[in-house]
Scaffold this active site. Structure first.
Site, PDB file in Angstrom:
ATOM      1  CG  ASP A 144       0.944  36.445 -42.959  1.00  0.00           C
ATOM      2  OD1 ASP A 144       0.614  35.231 -42.011  1.00  0.00           O
ATOM      3  OD2 ASP A 144       0.283  37.515 -42.481  1.00  0.00           O
ATOM      4  CB  VAL A 145       1.844  30.727 -41.630  1.00  0.00           C
ATOM      5  CG1 VAL A 145       3.173  29.991 -42.082  1.00  0.00           C
ATOM      6  CG2 VAL A 145       1.550  31.355 -40.221  1.00  0.00           C
TER       7      VAL A 145
ATOM      8  CE1 TYR B  28       0.677  31.625 -27.320  1.00  0.00           C
ATOM      9  CE2 TYR B  28       0.657  30.667 -25.156  1.00  0.00           C
ATOM     10  CZ  TYR B  28       1.504  30.856 -26.257  1.00  0.00           C
ATOM     11  OH  TYR B  28       2.764  30.223 -26.482  1.00  0.00           O
TER      12      TYR B  28
ATOM     13  CE  LYS C  47       1.106  28.111 -28.691  1.00  0.00           C
ATOM     14  NZ  LYS C  47       1.760  27.867 -29.976  1.00  0.00           N
TER      15      LYS C  47
ATOM     16  CB  THR D 226      10.858  34.014 -27.848  1.00  0.00           C
ATOM     17  OG1 THR D 226       9.319  34.170 -27.547  1.00  0.00           O
ATOM     18  CG2 THR D 226      11.526  32.649 -27.358  1.00  0.00           C
TER      19      THR D 226
END
Length: 253
Positions: A63-64, A154, A158, A189
């Site tokens: 898990d990053v 989100y 970004k 996705t």
């Protein structure tokens, strides 16, 4: 393009853009390190990659967003292959919501995955990339510049990632390390299904977006993977600090 003897680390490598990128690199003889949270999915993609050229990828279930696991990712990758040439930061999450219908838990999850984890992993990988004069490709989004009241966290993550790309490109240019991002429009996705959309809702989103963009066709994960691989190749040796849009013309409207 040929990536023989190049070591490529891809986060989010078990699905979506990360998986498509892994398969693309595998067909060009890269040595792959695939990172993801879902062990079975990682093994499936790794098997596809190994079938391409017979080169077995290293898979790391991690898990990053967990600091200790990020350190383990870099240690295992370099320990296994001896070096690192390319870092692809592809792991990402989307949590819908704005000021009226969101919460700080969602915000923290999005920022932790989409920005903090990228900062941390890149920081730990930098000394290895300096040694190989390697490169970094971050998977961003057109949402970094296109406002939306439905996905505020989100979009903010970004936008931060694009600025991170440019700052790190400036810092590492003298070391011969290139840093770029790809900024896709909508790509079908698992990121939206993971965000809680049903299959019917997802299909409606796909149709609305495809019908509204100039090219009127969906962007495929393979389309994005091809640009990532190009940016990692010697064909892009003079490109750094750039954000490549792949959106079917969505930003034109």
């Amino acid at each position: 393009m040929d990536f023989s003897d190049k070591v490529v680390l891809i986060t989010g490598g078990s699905s979506g853009i990360g998986a498509a990128t892994a398969i693309y690199f595998a067909n060009l003889s890269a040595k792959l390190v695939l990172v993801g949270r879902k062990e079975n999915a990682l093994r499936t993609i790794a098997a596809y990659c190994e079938n391409a050229k017979g080169i077995k990828p290293l898979t790391i279930t991690a898990d990053v967003t967990e600091d200790a696991e990020v350190g383990r990712i870099v240690e295992e990758a370099v320990g296994h292959f001896g070096k690192l040439d390319v870092l692809v930061n592809s792991a990402g999450v989307l949590k819908p919501g704005g000021m009226k219908n969101s919460n700080m838990e969602n915000y923290d999850k999005v920022m932790s995955t989409n920005m903090r984890a990228v900062y941390h992993l890149t920081m730990l990988a930098t000394r290895h990339l300096v040694q190989t004069k390697g490169c970094i490709i971050n998977v961003s989004s057109i949402n970094s510049t296109k406002p939306s009241a439905l996905t505020i966290a989100y979009n903010v993550s970004k936008a931060a990632l694009d600025q991170f790309t440019k700052c790190v490109a400036l810092e590492l240019a003298a070391d011969g390390v290139r840093v770029n991002s790809v900024n896709p429009g909508f790509v079908k996705t698992n990121i939206l299904s993971d965000a809680g959309l049903s299959e019917d809702q997802l299909e409606l989103v796909v149709q609305n977006i495809v019908n509204s963009q100039p090219l009127q066709k969906p962007v495929q994960a393979d389309d994005v993977a091809e640009v990532i691989v190009f940016l990692a190749s010697d064909k892009a040796k003079s490109i750094t600090g750039s954000c490549y849009v792949i959106d079917g013309g969505s930003l034109l409207k």
